[in-house]
Motif scaffolding. Structure first.
Motif, short mmCIF file in Angstrom:
data_model
loop_
_atom_site.label_atom_id
_atom_site.label_comp_id
_atom_site.label_asym_id
_atom_site.label_seq_id
_atom_site.Cartn_x
_atom_site.Cartn_y
_atom_site.Cartn_z
N LEU A 1 0.84 -1.20 0.00
CA LEU A 1 0.00 0.00 0.00
C LEU A 1 0.88 1.25 0.00
CD1 LEU A 1 -2.81 -0.98 2.54
CD2 LEU A 1 -3.04 -0.69 0.07
N PRO A 2 0.42 2.33 -0.67
CA PRO A 2 1.19 3.57 -0.71
C PRO A 2 1.27 4.23 0.68
CG PRO A 2 -0.53 3.55 -2.38
CD PRO A 2 -0.83 2.42 -1.44
N THR A 3 2.22 5.14 0.82
CA THR A 3 2.35 5.97 2.02
C THR A 3 1.88 7.38 1.67
OG1 THR A 3 4.25 4.69 2.77
CG2 THR A 3 3.92 6.86 3.76
N VAL A 4 0.86 7.88 2.36
CA VAL A 4 0.29 9.18 2.06
C VAL A 4 -0.01 9.92 3.37
CG1 VAL A 4 -2.05 8.21 1.93
CG2 VAL A 4 -1.55 10.40 0.78
N THR A 5 0.17 11.21 3.37
CA THR A 5 -0.19 12.06 4.52
C THR A 5 -1.20 13.10 4.07
OG1 THR A 5 1.67 13.55 4.07
CG2 THR A 5 2.04 11.78 5.66
N THR A 6 -1.98 13.59 5.02
CA THR A 6 -3.01 14.59 4.74
C THR A 6 -2.49 15.98 5.10
OG1 THR A 6 -4.69 12.96 5.34
CG2 THR A 6 -5.41 15.26 5.17
N LYS A 7 -2.65 16.92 4.19
CA LYS A 7 -2.26 18.30 4.46
C LYS A 7 -3.26 18.97 5.40
CE LYS A 7 -0.07 19.39 -0.01
NZ LYS A 7 -0.15 20.31 -1.18
N SER A 8 -2.83 20.07 5.99
CA SER A 8 -3.76 20.88 6.79
C SER A 8 -4.83 21.47 5.88
CB SER A 8 -3.01 22.01 7.49
OG SER A 8 -2.04 21.49 8.38
N VAL A 9 -6.03 21.65 6.44
CA VAL A 9 -7.13 22.24 5.69
C VAL A 9 -7.06 23.76 5.86
CG1 VAL A 9 -9.61 22.31 5.31
CG2 VAL A 9 -8.52 20.19 6.08
N THR A 10 -7.09 24.47 4.73
CA THR A 10 -7.01 25.93 4.76
C THR A 10 -8.17 26.51 3.94
OG1 THR A 10 -5.54 25.91 2.83
CG2 THR A 10 -4.50 25.92 5.01
N TYR A 11 -8.25 27.82 3.97
CA TYR A 11 -9.28 28.55 3.21
C TYR A 11 -10.65 27.91 3.40
CZ TYR A 11 -5.40 31.01 1.06
OH TYR A 11 -4.29 31.79 0.86
N ILE A 12 -11.04 27.74 4.67
CA ILE A 12 -12.33 27.16 5.00
C ILE A 12 -13.40 28.23 4.81
CG2 ILE A 12 -13.72 26.08 6.80
CD1 ILE A 12 -11.03 25.19 8.07
N SER A 13 -14.41 27.95 4.01
CA SER A 13 -15.50 28.89 3.76
C SER A 13 -16.81 28.24 4.19
CB SER A 13 -15.52 29.26 2.27
OG SER A 13 -16.48 30.28 2.05
N THR A 14 -17.91 28.75 3.68
CA THR A 14 -19.22 28.19 4.06
C THR A 14 -19.50 26.89 3.34
OG1 THR A 14 -20.18 29.63 2.37
CG2 THR A 14 -20.25 30.42 4.65
N THR A 15 -19.07 26.80 2.08
CA THR A 15 -19.39 25.61 1.28
C THR A 15 -18.17 24.97 0.64
OG1 THR A 15 -19.80 26.98 -0.68
CG2 THR A 15 -21.69 26.51 0.74
N SER A 16 -16.97 25.42 0.99
CA SER A 16 -15.77 24.85 0.38
C SER A 16 -14.58 24.99 1.32
CB SER A 16 -15.46 25.55 -0.95
OG SER A 16 -15.15 26.91 -0.73
N ALA A 17 -13.51 24.27 1.01
CA ALA A 17 -12.25 24.35 1.76
C ALA A 17 -11.15 23.77 0.88
CB ALA A 17 -12.35 23.59 3.08
N GLN A 18 -9.91 24.03 1.25
CA GLN A 18 -8.76 23.53 0.49
C GLN A 18 -7.94 22.58 1.34
OE1 GLN A 18 -6.40 26.23 -2.10
NE2 GLN A 18 -4.65 25.62 -0.82
N CYS A 19 -7.58 21.45 0.77
CA CYS A 19 -6.78 20.46 1.47
C CYS A 19 -5.83 19.82 0.45
CB CYS A 19 -7.68 19.43 2.15
SG CYS A 19 -6.81 18.28 3.24
N GLY A 20 -5.46 18.59 0.67
CA GLY A 20 -4.57 17.88 -0.24
C GLY A 20 -3.79 16.82 0.49
N GLY A 21 -2.80 16.25 -0.19
CA GLY A 21 -1.99 15.20 0.40
C GLY A 21 -0.59 15.18 -0.16
N ASN A 22 0.23 14.27 0.35
CA ASN A 22 1.59 14.08 -0.14
C ASN A 22 1.92 12.60 -0.10
OD1 ASN A 22 4.18 14.57 -1.04
ND2 ASN A 22 4.98 14.96 1.02
N ILE A 23 2.15 12.00 -1.28
CA ILE A 23 2.49 10.58 -1.39
C ILE A 23 4.01 10.47 -1.45
CG2 ILE A 23 2.18 8.48 -2.73
CD1 ILE A 23 -0.36 9.82 -3.92
N THR A 24 4.59 9.93 -0.43
CA THR A 24 6.06 9.82 -0.37
C THR A 24 6.56 8.48 -0.87
OG1 THR A 24 5.91 9.12 1.93
CG2 THR A 24 6.24 11.47 1.52
N ASN A 25 5.69 7.48 -0.97
CA ASN A 25 6.12 6.17 -1.46
C ASN A 25 4.90 5.49 -2.09
OD1 ASN A 25 6.99 3.39 -1.71
ND2 ASN A 25 8.57 3.82 -0.18
N ASP A 26 5.10 5.03 -3.37
CA ASP A 26 3.95 4.41 -4.05
C ASP A 26 3.80 2.93 -3.74
OD1 ASP A 26 5.98 3.23 -5.48
OD2 ASP A 26 5.38 4.04 -7.43
#
Length: 824
Positions: free
Chosen positions: A207-232
């Motif tokens: 299984l891959p190795t992935v981490t979750t980014k902090s959530v930013t720009y939180i609004s009423t109906t949207s937010a920004q996040c993401g991840g980082n895969i360091t090993n596939d």
């Protein structure tokens, strides 16, 4: 009853999260080197180790020209003191190492990286690879010749080693940095090192190795996040993104995004959210073995859009007419922050209807300049941030400006009639952050001192009694050994180093007499510096617009600037208004700009007279020279309404380390101004483009991004203390001629002639055989002390050879001879 999370866990338990297949696939290991030495991304059945330093160390991380996204790692020799090396040193290196997983054969067919140097252009590097950890056997020289790099510039390199290794072997990559002169402050720079190739064999995919980014720009109906895969996990990432729900432990069976494939960092947008609702978010990555998840992050959407949240920083550097404050936008309020800054008034609770700054946009911290202010006045200031909903304010800070200090006049006279005999002593006594004008008046004389005016000694006006007879000089140069130190930079070898803002020099000479190597006469290193009717005299690197604390603005009016190679250089925004630009060497270059990418202007020459000696200081006739060559970053140099002599090369400009952002001329005249054969990467400005080159525009706060704290329009100081000008002139009681300085010399030397009355004076140079070489003076001379110069030319214009000469003075029965020595 099993829920969907239990079913997924059971499947992974049964299979162990593994799958096996036999295939040939691309694989790679990458080290981003933006903020640490760790392996950043592994694609395929490989294992990578963290970066290793041997007799090297990471200094810091910095954005450099030409690099990939983000910061570049700057490395130096352990301790920072580079010796002078003629080749690389085998135990001084930076190493990267990979190996295949069990059962895999790996053929390395590509090694790539961003590599460069910072702090100096004499950095070299050799790059080798091997399967032997001692590097005694199986060494492949990827760079058979040492790499060179311009300072502050990173270039992308790629090599094809074609080395095959089994699962019992390692592939090691080494970069060996070295420096050609003994130096400090020099850095080998690396970013995005990748070792890639073809992997073959039975691949066990995990299984891959992935981490979750902090959530930013939180609004009423949207937010920004993401991840980082360091090993596939050894298998290709076929899907990645984020997933979310309102229960916890979200999976791709809940709400999710799909944001590409492959390893590395990615950004995702959560959409169609419900206002005022708590959500659980995590990143995911999918390969042949299944889907793995990152850490869970919890957020709550806004119930409604609101004005931004901002805090006010403390007020600092409170002077008579200015102060510094700022703020930090900690929450955007659900929609973009379109403006931020500080506002102030004298009554309290200031708003943006009062005086205010605009210091960018978006979230994060910022610094603001409060200018102009009234001395001795209480102000109220607070930060603000504006979005489409409204403006939010921080807390109010109260402060009181200083009273305007009175003007101060200090007199320097090498003969002892002033309060100081040393210019540095006068510099040392300037109080920090003085709010009045601090005038240092220097009487005629040759002051051989290595001068530094400290960063906090603002508002200084340095005025000479006579430009050509008030000389601040020294003879340091790069490579000179001084005690246990070898001078290694323009800053270290400068005769005069001016560090503070709001500095003005009038009617004075800055000089460096060294010809051996780069030798700075004047270093200007801060914003809002002005030079009126000054000489900057030297050879290579005469005038350094350094800007080590940020790009500075410098104004030069009616100045004479003389040198040989790159004698006006640096990253500053500088105007040369009605100046003489004087070339004294065959094939020389007037300028070497390293303008920052975010600057609208660089070096601007307005109405200048460019001249060149017929014979260079080294005895070689000057038949051609160049306007400039591009040193670092994104150079900008423009000549407008300037006179160009016949010796100017038809090409105009010389190529060098980087491509210039703008090398241009406009409406220039003189025999060298025919631009028909100029290099193709230079240009002639249009009328509309040339009209932008006004003092107001060039020194506007918006001539750089982020903007300066204020506009600047330089003006000649008026109503200076004048008591010194009414002092009686010191008239010598007798004739005398001083010993020349420097002695020995090359190519010029100076001496002082003292005359008690208006009388005829003859001063001549003779060789050892008594033959007259030249007449320096033959005529009346007014009472006083006069500084004369011999540039080693004879009466017929030829350059004198090395040897001993005699300087002879005759006047009204007075006779004296000094022995002088010319060395080449």
């Amino acid at each position: 009853m099993l829920n969907k999370n239990s079913i997924i866990s059971l499947i992974l338990f049964i299979t162990g999260g593994l799958t096996s297949f036999s295939a040939e696939q691309r694989a790679s290991v990458t080290w981003y080197l933006n903020s640490d030495a760790h392996v950043s991304a592994v694609a395929g059945p490989l294992i990578g180790n963290d970066e290793i330093h041997s007799n090297m160390e990471i200094y810091n991380y910095k954005i450099l020209t030409g690099s990939g996204p983000g910061n570049t790692q700057r490395n130096r020799i352990t301790g920072g003191n580079w010796p002078a090396d003629a080749n690389y040193v085998s135990d001084r290196y930076i190493q990267f190492e990979i190996r295949p997983r069990q059962g895999i054969t790996f053929t390395v067919d590509s090694v790539s990286m961003y590599y460069g140097a910072d702090g100096g252009s004499n950095m070299k590097a050799n790059i080798d690879c091997s399967t032997d950890s001692t590097f005694l056997t199986s060494v492949v020289q990827l760079s058979p010749r040492a790499l060179s790099s311009a300072s502050g510039v990173v270039q992308f390199l790629t090599y094809k080693p074609n080395v095959q290794i089994s699962d019992s072997q390692k592939f090691l990559l080494r970069i060996y940095p070295w420096y050609t002169t003994a130096s400090t402050g020099k850095y080998a720079c690396l970013q995005y090192v990748t070792i890639a190739g073809i992997a073959e064999g039975d691949v066990i995919v995990e299984l891959p190795t992935v981490t979750t980014k902090s959530v930013t720009y939180i609004s009423t109906t949207s937010a920004q996040c993401g991840g980082n895969i360091t090993n596939d996990g050894g298998g290709e990432i076929t899907a990645r993104g984020i997933c979310w729900n309102t229960n916890g432990d979200p999976t791709i069976m809940d709400n999710s995004t799909t944001d590409g494939t492959g390893v590395g960092a990615y950004t995702s947008i959560l959409s169609n959210l419900i206002p005022g609702t708590r959500y659980y978010v995590r990143a995911y990555a999918t390969n042949k073995a299944g889907t793995s998840y990152g850490n869970q992050v919890e957020i709550t959407t806004l119930t409604e859009l609101v004005a931004p949240t901002v805090t006010t920083s403390n007020v600092t550097v409170i002077l008579a007419k200015s102060a510094k404050a700022g703020g930090n936008v900690t929450d955007w309020g659900g929609t973009d922050v379109i403006a931020r800054g500080v506002c102030w008034n004298r009554t309290g609770n200031p708003t943006i209807t009062d005086t205010h700054t605009v210091d960018g946009n978006g979230i994060g911290s910022f610094v603001s300049a409060l200018i102009p202010l009234t001395p001795g006045t209480t102000y109220y200031v607070r930060a603000y941030a504006t979005n489409s909903i409204g403006t939010g304010y921080g807390s109010v800070k109260e402060f009181t400006t200083q009273e305007q200090a009175p003007d101060v006049l200090k007199i320097v006279d090498i003969n002892g009639s002033g309060g100081y005999t040393s210019v540095q002593a006068a510099f040392n006594d300037v109080p920090d952050n003085y709010t009045g004008r601090y005038v240092i008046y220097v009487k005629k004389g040759i002051y051989k001192e290595k001068l530094v005016l400290g960063q906090n000694k603002i508002n200084v006006i340095l005025q000479g009694e006579d430009r050509d007879s008030t000389i601040l000089t020294y003879d340091d140069y790069i490579g000179k050994v001084v005690g246990s130190d070898t001078l290694s930079s323009g800053q270290k070898c400068a005769s005069v180093d001016i560090e503070p803002t709001d500095f003005t020099a009038i009617d004075i000479t800055f000089e460096n007499t060294a010809t051996q190597a780069q030798a700075v006469a004047l270093l200007a290193n801060s914003d809002r510096q002005s030079y009126y009717n000054c000489n900057m005299l030297g050879f290579q690197d005469t005038y350094y617009l350094w800007g080590s604390r940020g790009t500075q603005r410098v104004y030069n009016k009616n100045c004479h600037i003389r040198g040989s190679v790159d004698f006006i250089y640096g990253r500053g925004i500088a105007v040369f208004d009605s100046c003489i630009i004087h070339e004294n060497r065959q094939g020389g270059t007037l300028t070497a700009a390293s303008t920052e990418v975010n600057s609208r202007f660089g070096f601007v020459f307005l109405n200048c007279n460019i001249i060149a000696d017929s014979i260079g200081f080294n005895g070689t006739p000057i038949t051609y020279f160049y306007l400039g060559r591009p040193w670092q970053n994104a150079p900008r140099t423009v000549f407008i309404n300037c006179n160009e002599p016949a010796q100017l090369s038809p090409a105009g400009w010389l190529s060098w380390n980087v491509n210039p952002a703008l090398y241009a001329e406009y409406n220039c005249s003189g025999p060298g101004s025919n631009y028909t054969n100029r290099v193709p990467w230079s240009t002639q400005l249009s009328d509309s483009a040339a009209s932008e080159y006004t003092i107001e525009n060039i020194f506007s706060r918006y001539s750089i991004s982020p903007a300066y704290e204020s506009n600047w329009l330089p003006t000649v100081p008026e109503n200076l203390p004048t008591s010194v000008l009414t002092d009686p002139v010191d008239v010598p009681k007798t004739f005398s001629i001083s010993q020349n300085f420097p002695n020995p010399f090359n190519p010029s030397t100076k001496f002082t002639v003292s005359v008690p009355g208006k009388l005829k004076v003859e001063i001549k140079i003779y060789d050892l055989l008594g033959r007259k070489v030249c007449t320096l003076w033959n005529g009346d001379m007014t009472p006083g002390n006069h500084i004369l110069e011999w540039n080693s030319l004879s009466d017929d214009g030829t350059r004198a050879t090395s040897g001993v000469y005699y300087l002879q003075m005759e006047a009204d029965g007075y006779f004296d001879v000094k022995k002088i020595m010319l060395i080449k």
